[in-house]
Design a protein around this motif. Structure first.
Motif, short mmCIF file in Angstrom:
data_model
loop_
_atom_site.label_atom_id
_atom_site.label_comp_id
_atom_site.label_asym_id
_atom_site.label_seq_id
_atom_site.Cartn_x
_atom_site.Cartn_y
_atom_site.Cartn_z
N VAL A 108 11.41 -2.73 -11.98
CA VAL A 108 11.48 -3.66 -10.80
C VAL A 108 9.77 -3.71 -10.45
O VAL A 108 8.95 -2.83 -10.39
N SER A 109 9.58 -5.32 -10.15
CA SER A 109 8.07 -5.08 -9.44
C SER A 109 8.25 -6.07 -8.28
O SER A 109 8.75 -7.14 -8.31
N PHE A 110 7.60 -5.54 -7.10
CA PHE A 110 7.35 -6.26 -5.96
C PHE A 110 6.11 -6.93 -5.93
O PHE A 110 5.56 -7.47 -5.01
N ALA A 111 4.94 -6.85 -6.75
CA ALA A 111 3.80 -7.31 -6.87
C ALA A 111 3.84 -8.96 -6.32
O ALA A 111 2.73 -9.28 -5.59
N PHE B 46 4.74 -1.43 -6.69
CA PHE B 46 4.05 -2.44 -6.13
C PHE B 46 2.83 -3.00 -7.13
O PHE B 46 1.75 -3.75 -7.08
N SER B 47 2.71 -2.15 -8.32
CA SER B 47 1.69 -2.48 -9.40
C SER B 47 1.83 -3.84 -9.81
O SER B 47 2.81 -4.30 -10.23
N ALA C 10 3.73 5.90 2.46
CA ALA C 10 4.08 7.12 2.30
C ALA C 10 4.10 7.99 3.44
O ALA C 10 4.69 8.85 3.90
N ALA C 11 2.74 7.85 4.12
CA ALA C 11 2.17 8.39 5.18
C ALA C 11 3.25 8.17 6.36
O ALA C 11 3.09 9.03 7.39
N CYS C 12 4.03 7.17 6.50
CA CYS C 12 4.92 6.73 7.53
C CYS C 12 6.18 7.87 7.45
O CYS C 12 7.06 7.74 8.42
N ASP D 290 0.65 -1.13 -0.10
CA ASP D 290 -0.01 0.03 0.05
C ASP D 290 0.93 1.17 0.06
O ASP D 290 1.59 1.77 1.04
N ALA D 291 1.30 1.97 -1.24
CA ALA D 291 1.91 2.98 -1.36
C ALA D 291 1.73 4.27 -0.60
O ALA D 291 2.25 4.82 -0.09
#
Length: 149
Positions: free
Chosen positions: A72-75, A63-64, A32-34, A27-28
């Motif tokens: 790169v993809s971490f999905a 994350f997509s 980011a809120a962190c 959850d990007a």
């Protein structure tokens, strides 16, 4: 007296857990809120970002489930993290180190080798009393001289 006695270690660890959960959920926005608005983010292989907005936009792409070519993809990636320690520099500034592993990531649609490394984060407690990441420094162990095997 222990070095962290009287400091908000529980608050820092709760903030770290929010990062872990956002990463696990990919959850990007929550991730980011962190971060502080002007956070500095550095990770392999040479990613250098400045600011919450850039951190969110980059992680949305990472994350997509349909990554852009050449990215790169971490999905499909699975990761583990383990906090190694919390060190307070001041009551409102803490450094957190953790080890991590990752498998299942891809680069340009091809499997990316399994990775492991260490992350150091500088956390500050803002005027709203929330702990946020101000500095994020991530390194693969393969890139660190003398790293554990």
């Amino acid at each position: 007296m222990e070095p962290t006695q009287g400091f908000d270690e529980a608050g820092v660890l709760a903030a770290v857990e929010r990062v872990r959960e956002a990463l696990k959920d990919m959850d990007a926005r929550r991730l980011a809120a962190c971060f502080a608005e002007d956070a500095d983010f550095n990770a392999p292989p040479g990613t250098w970002l400045r600011g919450r907005k850039a951190i969110e936009e980059t992680h949305e792409a990472i994350f997509s489930p349909t990554p852009q070519p050449g990215r790169v993809s971490f999905a499909q990636a699975k990761s583990t993290t383990r906090v190694l320690g919390v060190r307070f520099l001041r009551p409102d500034v803490a450094v957190v180190d953790w080890e991590w592993t990752q498998s299942g990531a891809t680069f340009d649609g091809q499997p990316w080798p399994d990775r492991r490394g260490m992350l150091s984060m500088v956390w500050t407690r803002d005027e709203d009393a929330e702990w946020r990441v101000r500095v994020w420094r991530n390194k693969d162990y393969a890139q660190l001289v003398g790293a554990p095997k």
